[in-house]
Design an enzyme around this catalytic site. Structure first.
Site, PDB file in Angstrom:
ATOM      1  N   HIS A  31     -29.884 -36.540 -49.716  1.00  0.00           N
ATOM      2  CA  HIS A  31     -30.399 -36.319 -48.462  1.00  0.00           C
ATOM      3  C   HIS A  31     -31.938 -36.162 -48.209  1.00  0.00           C
ATOM      4  O   HIS A  31     -32.468 -36.348 -49.170  1.00  0.00           O
ATOM      5  CB  HIS A  31     -29.535 -34.955 -47.958  1.00  0.00           C
ATOM      6  CG  HIS A  31     -30.038 -33.958 -48.936  1.00  0.00           C
ATOM      7  ND1 HIS A  31     -30.953 -33.299 -49.295  1.00  0.00           N
ATOM      8  CD2 HIS A  31     -28.840 -33.343 -49.975  1.00  0.00           C
ATOM      9  CE1 HIS A  31     -30.602 -32.623 -50.505  1.00  0.00           C
ATOM     10  NE2 HIS A  31     -29.462 -32.574 -50.605  1.00  0.00           N
ATOM     11  N   HIS A  34     -33.633 -34.613 -51.215  1.00  0.00           N
ATOM     12  CA  HIS A  34     -33.778 -35.810 -52.187  1.00  0.00           C
ATOM     13  C   HIS A  34     -35.040 -36.646 -52.204  1.00  0.00           C
ATOM     14  O   HIS A  34     -35.775 -36.810 -52.788  1.00  0.00           O
ATOM     15  CB  HIS A  34     -32.374 -36.634 -52.523  1.00  0.00           C
ATOM     16  CG  HIS A  34     -31.588 -35.644 -53.120  1.00  0.00           C
ATOM     17  ND1 HIS A  34     -30.204 -35.241 -52.253  1.00  0.00           N
ATOM     18  CD2 HIS A  34     -31.319 -34.947 -54.438  1.00  0.00           C
ATOM     19  CE1 HIS A  34     -29.384 -34.668 -52.982  1.00  0.00           C
ATOM     20  NE2 HIS A  34     -30.162 -34.189 -54.282  1.00  0.00           N
TER      21      HIS A  34
END
Ligand code: PAF
Length: 279
Positions: A31, A34
């Site tokens: 997501h 990250h």
């Protein structure tokens, strides 16, 4: 982008990869949180390596391990768009061919707050992260502030075991309502997701109280719990902790920089978050 599943191939690829090499360890279900780690790694490394491995030794129950969100196809697409050089996505038998008896024992720092409720969790985390250091010989490693205790555990492991890797902690990425991005958010229903911003609101309310000069940690904890309690979608608060930022020992009076952290359940989904209270 090269996708590698075998340890032997990964060691070889990292041996010839341009240095410095930045590693971002993940468990997938990628997501925006990250993404900010990949971007940070990209800024100052010639090679960016991402590992995607749902690590069984950090889960307390088989059910939690099995229900952890996984979507490798989507993750690879995401990683391709993020400009990553190497992706390491080994199978469980590749990582643990004869089972896994050895553990990196992380001592007291891993036994407080989360560690009290999830015995063995941080040993499992430190073990897999050290394995990844050994395979990649990364020069730099990147983690998000959301996993504050994990970061301290890894910082200790790096120092205690003399890994040459330099660790960077990247600020938590939040949605518009303040909810921290987490792979576990994928398990929330649309209605639960709508209400989950209350977690950040509660932390922020406690922080504001602290910033206005209230240093009694019980008062701050109670205020955070009161705000969370306003939202019936929160089924259970596991803890609201206010602890020393370095040792993670609980504080009665907040007379030094501290971490306010929370773990709670929304239906069957356990979420954590934190903020720093700077003195
Ligand atoms: O934070 C995570 O996603 C995991 O704990 C980590 C660091 C990848 C180890 O499995």
């Amino acid at each position: 982008m090269r996708v590698i599943t075998k340890i032997h191939d990964m060691v070889e690829a990292c041996n010839i990869a341009p240095r410095p090499l930045g590693l971002v360890p993940t468990m997938g279900a990628l997501h925006k949180g990250h993404q900010s780690l990949f971007q940070k790694a990209r800024e100052s490394n010639r090679s960016v390596v991402v590992s995607v491995f749902v690590n069984p030794v950090q889960f307390a129950s088989q059910a939690d391990f099995e229900s952890y969100p996984r979507d490798m196809e989507k993750d690879l697409e995401f990683l391709g768009a993020c400009g990553v050089d190497l992706v390491f996505c080994p199978s469980q038998t590749e990582m643990f061919p004869i089972g896994m008896e050895s553990r990196v024992n992380v001592g007291g720092i891993g036994e407080r707050i989360e560690g009290k409720l999830r015995p063995g969790h941080f040993e499992g985390v430190a073990t897999i992260v050290c394995k990844l250091f050994n395979v990649t010989r990364a020069d730099r490693v990147y983690f998000g502030q959301k996993d504050a205790q994990q970061n301290l555990v890894i910082k200790h492991a790096i120092s205690d075991l003399n890994y040459a890797v330099k660790m960077f902690v990247v600020p938590t990425v939040r949605g518009k309502d303040g909810l921290a991005y987490s792979s576990r958010n994928a398990s929330l229903t649309a209605m639960q997701r709508k209400k989950a911003g209350i977690i950040y609101e509660a932390l922020l309310t406690a922080k504001k109280l602290f910033d206005s000069g209230e240093f009694d940690s019980e008062k701050l904890r109670n205020e955070a719990k009161r705000v969370i309690g306003l939202e019936p979608v929160i089924s259970r608060i596991e803890y609201v902790s206010i602890a020393d930022l370095v040792t993670l020992e609980e504080l009665v009076t907040i007379n030094r920089s501290a971490l306010i952290s929370v773990a709670l359940w929304i239906g069957g989904t356990r979420l954590i978050d934190n903020l720093i209270l700077s003195h």
